[in-house]
Motif scaffolding. Structure first.
Motif, PDB file in Angstrom:
ATOM      1  N   TYR A 240       0.833  -1.198   0.000  1.00  0.00           N
ATOM      2  CA  TYR A 240       0.000   0.000   0.000  1.00  0.00           C
ATOM      3  C   TYR A 240       0.873   1.255   0.000  1.00  0.00           C
ATOM      4  O   TYR A 240       2.049   1.229   0.376  1.00  0.00           O
ATOM      5  CB  TYR A 240      -0.944  -0.013   1.195  1.00  0.00           C
ATOM      6  CG  TYR A 240      -2.032  -1.034   1.045  1.00  0.00           C
ATOM      7  CD1 TYR A 240      -3.097  -0.818   0.172  1.00  0.00           C
ATOM      8  CD2 TYR A 240      -1.986  -2.238   1.751  1.00  0.00           C
ATOM      9  CE1 TYR A 240      -4.092  -1.767   0.011  1.00  0.00           C
ATOM     10  CE2 TYR A 240      -2.980  -3.199   1.587  1.00  0.00           C
ATOM     11  CZ  TYR A 240      -4.036  -2.953   0.721  1.00  0.00           C
ATOM     12  OH  TYR A 240      -5.008  -3.892   0.557  1.00  0.00           O
ATOM     13  N   ILE A 241       0.271   2.328  -0.432  1.00  0.00           N
ATOM     14  CA  ILE A 241       0.977   3.585  -0.629  1.00  0.00           C
ATOM     15  C   ILE A 241       1.673   4.019   0.663  1.00  0.00           C
ATOM     16  O   ILE A 241       1.171   3.799   1.759  1.00  0.00           O
ATOM     17  CB  ILE A 241      -0.025   4.655  -1.127  1.00  0.00           C
ATOM     18  CG1 ILE A 241       0.708   5.864  -1.675  1.00  0.00           C
ATOM     19  CG2 ILE A 241      -1.014   5.026  -0.037  1.00  0.00           C
ATOM     20  CD1 ILE A 241      -0.197   6.808  -2.432  1.00  0.00           C
ATOM     21  N   ARG A 242       2.864   4.588   0.487  1.00  0.00           N
ATOM     22  CA  ARG A 242       3.716   5.060   1.590  1.00  0.00           C
ATOM     23  C   ARG A 242       4.165   3.920   2.500  1.00  0.00           C
ATOM     24  O   ARG A 242       4.343   4.107   3.700  1.00  0.00           O
ATOM     25  CB  ARG A 242       3.018   6.162   2.387  1.00  0.00           C
ATOM     26  CG  ARG A 242       2.615   7.369   1.548  1.00  0.00           C
ATOM     27  CD  ARG A 242       2.044   8.497   2.375  1.00  0.00           C
ATOM     28  NE  ARG A 242       1.472   9.534   1.525  1.00  0.00           N
ATOM     29  CZ  ARG A 242       2.166  10.499   0.927  1.00  0.00           C
ATOM     30  NH1 ARG A 242       3.481  10.543   1.107  1.00  0.00           N
ATOM     31  NH2 ARG A 242       1.571  11.403   0.176  1.00  0.00           N
TER      32      ARG A 242
ATOM     33  N   ARG B  14       4.949   7.052  -2.682  1.00  0.00           N
ATOM     34  CA  ARG B  14       3.833   7.967  -2.437  1.00  0.00           C
ATOM     35  C   ARG B  14       2.878   8.058  -3.619  1.00  0.00           C
ATOM     36  O   ARG B  14       1.844   8.730  -3.533  1.00  0.00           O
ATOM     37  CB  ARG B  14       4.364   9.359  -2.108  1.00  0.00           C
ATOM     38  CG  ARG B  14       5.117  10.035  -3.231  1.00  0.00           C
ATOM     39  CD  ARG B  14       5.668  11.382  -2.823  1.00  0.00           C
ATOM     40  NE  ARG B  14       6.365  12.068  -3.897  1.00  0.00           N
ATOM     41  CZ  ARG B  14       7.621  11.874  -4.227  1.00  0.00           C
ATOM     42  NH1 ARG B  14       8.346  10.991  -3.540  1.00  0.00           N
ATOM     43  NH2 ARG B  14       8.172  12.545  -5.219  1.00  0.00           N
TER      44      ARG B  14
ATOM     45  N   LEU C 200      -3.553   2.045  -3.521  1.00  0.00           N
ATOM     46  CA  LEU C 200      -4.213   2.934  -2.574  1.00  0.00           C
ATOM     47  C   LEU C 200      -4.930   2.094  -1.522  1.00  0.00           C
ATOM     48  O   LEU C 200      -5.353   0.958  -1.794  1.00  0.00           O
ATOM     49  CB  LEU C 200      -5.227   3.819  -3.295  1.00  0.00           C
ATOM     50  CG  LEU C 200      -4.671   4.883  -4.249  1.00  0.00           C
ATOM     51  CD1 LEU C 200      -5.811   5.539  -5.003  1.00  0.00           C
ATOM     52  CD2 LEU C 200      -3.853   5.924  -3.516  1.00  0.00           C
ATOM     53  N   TYR C 201      -5.063   2.634  -0.317  1.00  0.00           N
ATOM     54  CA  TYR C 201      -5.794   1.932   0.729  1.00  0.00           C
ATOM     55  C   TYR C 201      -7.277   1.843   0.350  1.00  0.00           C
ATOM     56  O   TYR C 201      -7.852   2.789  -0.185  1.00  0.00           O
ATOM     57  CB  TYR C 201      -5.655   2.655   2.067  1.00  0.00           C
ATOM     58  CG  TYR C 201      -4.305   2.502   2.698  1.00  0.00           C
ATOM     59  CD1 TYR C 201      -3.954   1.352   3.403  1.00  0.00           C
ATOM     60  CD2 TYR C 201      -3.358   3.519   2.596  1.00  0.00           C
ATOM     61  CE1 TYR C 201      -2.708   1.222   3.973  1.00  0.00           C
ATOM     62  CE2 TYR C 201      -2.097   3.395   3.162  1.00  0.00           C
ATOM     63  CZ  TYR C 201      -1.786   2.244   3.856  1.00  0.00           C
ATOM     64  OH  TYR C 201      -0.555   2.105   4.421  1.00  0.00           O
TER      65      TYR C 201
ATOM     66  N   ASP D 195      -6.821  11.541   0.652  1.00  0.00           N
ATOM     67  CA  ASP D 195      -5.516  11.219   0.084  1.00  0.00           C
ATOM     68  C   ASP D 195      -5.076   9.834   0.527  1.00  0.00           C
ATOM     69  O   ASP D 195      -5.271   9.436   1.682  1.00  0.00           O
ATOM     70  CB  ASP D 195      -4.481  12.261   0.497  1.00  0.00           C
ATOM     71  CG  ASP D 195      -4.738  13.611  -0.149  1.00  0.00           C
ATOM     72  OD1 ASP D 195      -5.502  13.656  -1.130  1.00  0.00           O
ATOM     73  OD2 ASP D 195      -4.191  14.617   0.356  1.00  0.00           O
ATOM     74  N   ASP D 196      -4.484   9.096  -0.408  1.00  0.00           N
ATOM     75  CA  ASP D 196      -3.937   7.748  -0.187  1.00  0.00           C
ATOM     76  C   ASP D 196      -5.022   6.683  -0.107  1.00  0.00           C
ATOM     77  O   ASP D 196      -4.722   5.528   0.209  1.00  0.00           O
ATOM     78  CB  ASP D 196      -3.059   7.675   1.071  1.00  0.00           C
ATOM     79  CG  ASP D 196      -1.871   8.613   1.009  1.00  0.00           C
ATOM     80  OD1 ASP D 196      -1.551   9.070  -0.105  1.00  0.00           O
ATOM     81  OD2 ASP D 196      -1.276   8.887   2.058  1.00  0.00           O
ATOM     82  N   TYR D 197      -6.276   7.025  -0.362  1.00  0.00           N
ATOM     83  CA  TYR D 197      -7.368   6.054  -0.317  1.00  0.00           C
ATOM     84  C   TYR D 197      -8.086   6.013  -1.676  1.00  0.00           C
ATOM     85  O   TYR D 197      -8.122   7.011  -2.401  1.00  0.00           O
ATOM     86  CB  TYR D 197      -8.375   6.400   0.782  1.00  0.00           C
ATOM     87  CG  TYR D 197      -7.873   6.144   2.171  1.00  0.00           C
ATOM     88  CD1 TYR D 197      -8.186   4.972   2.841  1.00  0.00           C
ATOM     89  CD2 TYR D 197      -7.056   7.074   2.818  1.00  0.00           C
ATOM     90  CE1 TYR D 197      -7.716   4.725   4.128  1.00  0.00           C
ATOM     91  CE2 TYR D 197      -6.578   6.839   4.103  1.00  0.00           C
ATOM     92  CZ  TYR D 197      -6.918   5.668   4.761  1.00  0.00           C
ATOM     93  OH  TYR D 197      -6.454   5.425   6.017  1.00  0.00           O
TER      94      TYR D 197
END
Length: 812
Positions: free
Chosen positions: A369-371, A421, A446-447, A513-515
């Motif tokens: 997953y991202i980050r 990211r 992405l989550y 963000d990130d989802y």
């Protein structure tokens, strides 16, 4: 270890090295490392030819389809350039390709394989080709990679006539046919004839197939046609080796020259190689001449594109050993070593060996997953050993380097969280000197965002929206919904207090963000109106119609239309309805802001009642007098067995039952033996009762009370039973005289009430005066019992009497 021995003339190596230097100079910035002809599967195209008789004729002219492989230090040196095939010797070259091939891609080894058209090659004569590379599609100012018999041979046909020991050599071309008499004709010159002597290249000339070509020869000459050695001309006074000269002469430059003074026979050196076969490992060379040769010069060459390139050199130690520099032998490929020594020594034969790189393997999770801080693990493919000091690079989806790390002693290294990211496809590479690079790909995701919301709600009904990911609340999710203000989820993942006043379909989005963005729709409708009827509704009768709804504000003031009749509900949602005509009525419920109800209700006429049916009475047989008395006075309820109606806390149930047995035995004995013999009875039963009651000490006191009570109860019961017997006989006599059972019972009960009171007083008085205890006790018991028992007992009528009245009374 791969070892081969070949003899290559040192002068030829010098010439080839010079040509290679010129070639590399012409390549400018393009660091091309090798080239060859290959089949479609990537293996070297090896085409055989015959020069055993000095004549080569191949009328089949069958060359399989071939490809050109070109390798460079960097793939960018090749991409965008063009390539074609040539016959070349010196400054003369012939383009034999149909259309130059465009180089559009390279593989992980920085090599490209392009398909070349070989159809026109069927008209060419045999030869070794060169690969030309140019920046222009017109192949202007090409640079060349000269191939050899192993890497660049094409089949064909020509005839060479050797005029040995004369001054001329004739090159004659044979006609070539597909099928007779269809001769293959082209408009290009097909052959390049080059002349060489012991010092190297002399010149080269183009010849045409339309006529014989004659070359005058004056000295020792090597004749090559299309880079294939056609023959060697040795003049009568010339020589090729010292064996062609007299014993006191030696061959120098193709001419026998007398020796200035006799020299001892030179000693030939020998060189051996010890290697693991892998690049980067030590390579040891040992030079011997029946013994270890100290001070011998060892030169190591790498074979590249048909040329020998010097990569390392050194001098042997006292053990005749030289260990090569691993960084000099840093490429895969074929190498050979040659040993020489000043003085009366022959240089050694060439000893060939092959080196290959070890392979790296790369381990990384396939999805993250991202980050996420990715961790890469690098290890040796063959041994599984962790590789320390390897460089790992993470490439973002755009192709740029997102992050770089160096592996530790465990072969692992971690990338920063900022490197991942951006979601998408990433490429991870690992490299280390002396190893082939490794590569792997992974996907950054992405989550997931899960949103809990109602798919449908009623107008004016509040509701919440909740955002979670992997079951945990997500704070800060922005909810955007049409006709509603933007909201953000709280620490519990909720965005609440949504209320829609009007029906319709409402869309919303949930983003952070990130989802992964989420979108949904909510359908809003008015609360329904639902009628509730009684179980039975009939015409000409008033009934209550109730209205319910999920919204309590919808049940009051509802307009009710039943077949045109208008009604309105009260605050509790009820209204009284009456219709005069039975029918199927259309029922309509309506109120502003509520969903209208429309249905059909059947309201029939009440059906007539069924006629009354007289019940059937079943006569029962008459009861006996004893049964009637028993029912009247409740005789069956006087005596309770065991501890059913009497229980003392702390005494086990079985001891309680045993005590009752002893009490009854004692009471019976006392009644029959009389008061004078009661002492004897006590002597017998008291120890027994005491023993039974000893377990709890309280049993002694309770036992005495039970004995007294049991005795009095038994005596009274016996008197009652006698009185009952007498009363029953009187009732039977009265019934026999014609009285009914009820009248006899009433008369007997009234008499017993008066006599019972008199009898009890009389019995008490006589008990004090009389000495006969037994007689007085029985009289009291009989009189007292009669008053009770006679209230509930009845006697059956005598035999032969009409029993209809008794049966009717009993049924009633």
């Amino acid at each position: 270890m791969n070892k081969k021995s070949r003899n290559i003339c040192p002068e030829s190596i010098a010439v080839l090295s010079l040509l290679l230097s010129l070639l590399l100079f012409n390549i400018q910035s393009a660091a091309v490392t090798s080239g060859r002809l290959v089949y479609s599967n990537g293996t070297t195209a090896t085409l055989s030819y015959d020069t055993a008789t000095g004549t080569y004729v191949d009328t089949s002219l069958s060359n399989p389809n071939i490809y050109v492989e070109i390798c460079a230090d960097l793939g960018t040196d090749l991409i965008g350039n063009f390539t074609s095939l040539y016959y070349r010797s010196g400054d003369i070259y012939i383009d034999i390709g149909l259309v130059p091939a465009n180089i559009t891609s390279v593989n992980a080894s920085n090599c490209t394989i392009v398909d070349v058209d070989t159809s026109v090659y069927k008209s060419f004569y045999p030869g070794i080709v060169s690969i030309g590379i140019s920046h222009s599609p017109s192949m202007s100012s090409p640079i060349f990679i000269d191939l050899n018999e192993t890497t660049g041979l094409l089949s064909g046909s020509y005839k060479y006539t050797d005029a040995s020991n004369t001054t001329n050599t004739i090159i004659r071309l044979a006609k070539v046919y597909y099928t007779e008499p269809n001769e293959i004709l082209t408009d290009k010159p097909y052959l390049i004839v080059s002349l060489w002597n012991a010092s190297g290249f002399i010149n080269s000339t183009l010849i045409n197939r339309t006529a014989d070509a004659v070359f005058p020869l004056t000295s020792y000459t090597i004749v090559k046609v299309n880079n294939l050695t056609a023959g060697i001309y040795v003049p009568p006074s010339g020589c090729l080796t010292d064996a062609d000269c007299a014993a006191d002469a030696q061959c120098i430059g193709g001419v026998c020259v007398p020796k200035s003074h006799p020299e001892p026979e030179p000693t030939k050196l020998s060189v051996s190689v010890d290697t693991s076969g892998y690049v980067g490992d030590p390579v040891k060379f040992t030079v011997t001449n029946d013994r270890a040769e100290r001070g011998a010069s060892v030169k190591i060459y790498r074979v590249e594109g048909g040329f020998a390139v010097l990569v390392d050199s050194g001098t042997t130690d006292e053990d005749g050993v030289y260990v090569a520099d691993p960084t000099a032998l840093d490429k895969e490929g074929e190498y050979f070593a040659r040993a020489s020594k000043s003085g009366n020594y022959y240089h050694s034969d060439d000893t060939y060996f092959t080196l290959q790189k070890r392979s790296l393997s790369l381990s990384v999770q396939q999805e993250a997953y991202i980050r996420t801080a990715l961790v890469a693990s690098v290890y040796d493919t063959e041994s599984g050993r962790s590789i320390e000091g390897a460089t790992a690079k993470l490439y973002a989806p755009s192709g740029s380097v997102a992050d770089t790390c160096t592996t530790n002693a465990d072969g692992g290294c971690a990338f920063s969280t900022t490197a991942t990211r951006i979601p998408g496809r990433y490429v991870l590479t690992a490299s280390k000197q002396f190893y082939n690079d490794a590569a792997a790909s992974l996907t950054i995701l992405l989550y997931p965002l899960d949103v809990d919301y109602p798919s449908s709600v009623y107008a004016r009904q509040p509701f919440d929206i909740k955002a979670t990911s992997f079951g945990r609340p997500v704070q800060g999710v922005i909810i955007r919904m049409n006709n509603q203000p933007q909201k953000t989820t709280d620490s519990e993942g909720k965005a609440g207090d949504y209320v829609f006043k009007e029906p319709g379909e409402y869309s919303f989005t949930a983003t952070k963000d990130d989802y992964v963005p989420f979108s949904g729709k909510i359908s809003v409708s008015y609360p329904p109106l639902i009628p509730v009827y009684p179980n039975e509704t009939y015409s000409k009768e008033t009934f209550i119609l109730s209205v319910t709804s999920p919204d309590k504000d919808c049940i009051s003031n509802v307009s009710v239309d039943i077949g045109g009749l208008k009604f309105t509900t009260n605050a509790f949602g009820e209204t009284q309805v009456r219709v005069e005509v039975p029918n199927n009525y259309t029922v309509v419920l309506s109120k502003e802001g509520c969903e209208e109800y429309r249905g059909v209700r059947e309201i029939p006429e009440r059906p007539p009642e069924a006629p009354y049916e007289k019940p059937i009475i079943v006569e029962k047989p008459p009861k006996s007098g004893a049964e009637l008395l028993s029912e009247e006075i409740g005789l069956g309820t006087l005596v309770k067995s065991g501890c059913e109606g009497f229980y003392i806390e702390g005494i086990p149930l079985i001891l309680c039952d045993l005590m009752w047995v002893v009490v009854f035995l004692f009471a019976g004995s006392a009644a029959y033996l009389g008061k004078d013999n009661l002492r004897k009875v006590l002597y017998f039963f008291v120890p027994l009762i005491t023993a039974l009651a000893t377990i709890p000490l309280l049993g002694v006191f309770v036992g005495a009370i039970l004995l007294s009570t049991a005795y009095r109860a038994w005596a009274a019961e016996r008197s009652k039973m006698r009185a009952l017997k007498e009363e029953a006989e009187k009732i039977q006599k009265q019934v026999a005289e014609g009285k009914s059972v009820e009248e006899a019972l009433k008369e007997g009960l009234n008499k017993d009430k008066t006599q019972g009171a008199t009898g009890i007083n009389s019995a008490g008085k006589n008990d004090k005066e009389s000495q006969g205890t037994k007689s007085n006790t029985e009289s009291q018991g009989a009189t007292g019992t009669s008053n009770t028992q006679s209230q509930s007992s009845q006697s059956p009528p005598p035999a032969g009497q009409n029993s209809k009245n008794g049966n009717n009374k009993g049924n009633q």
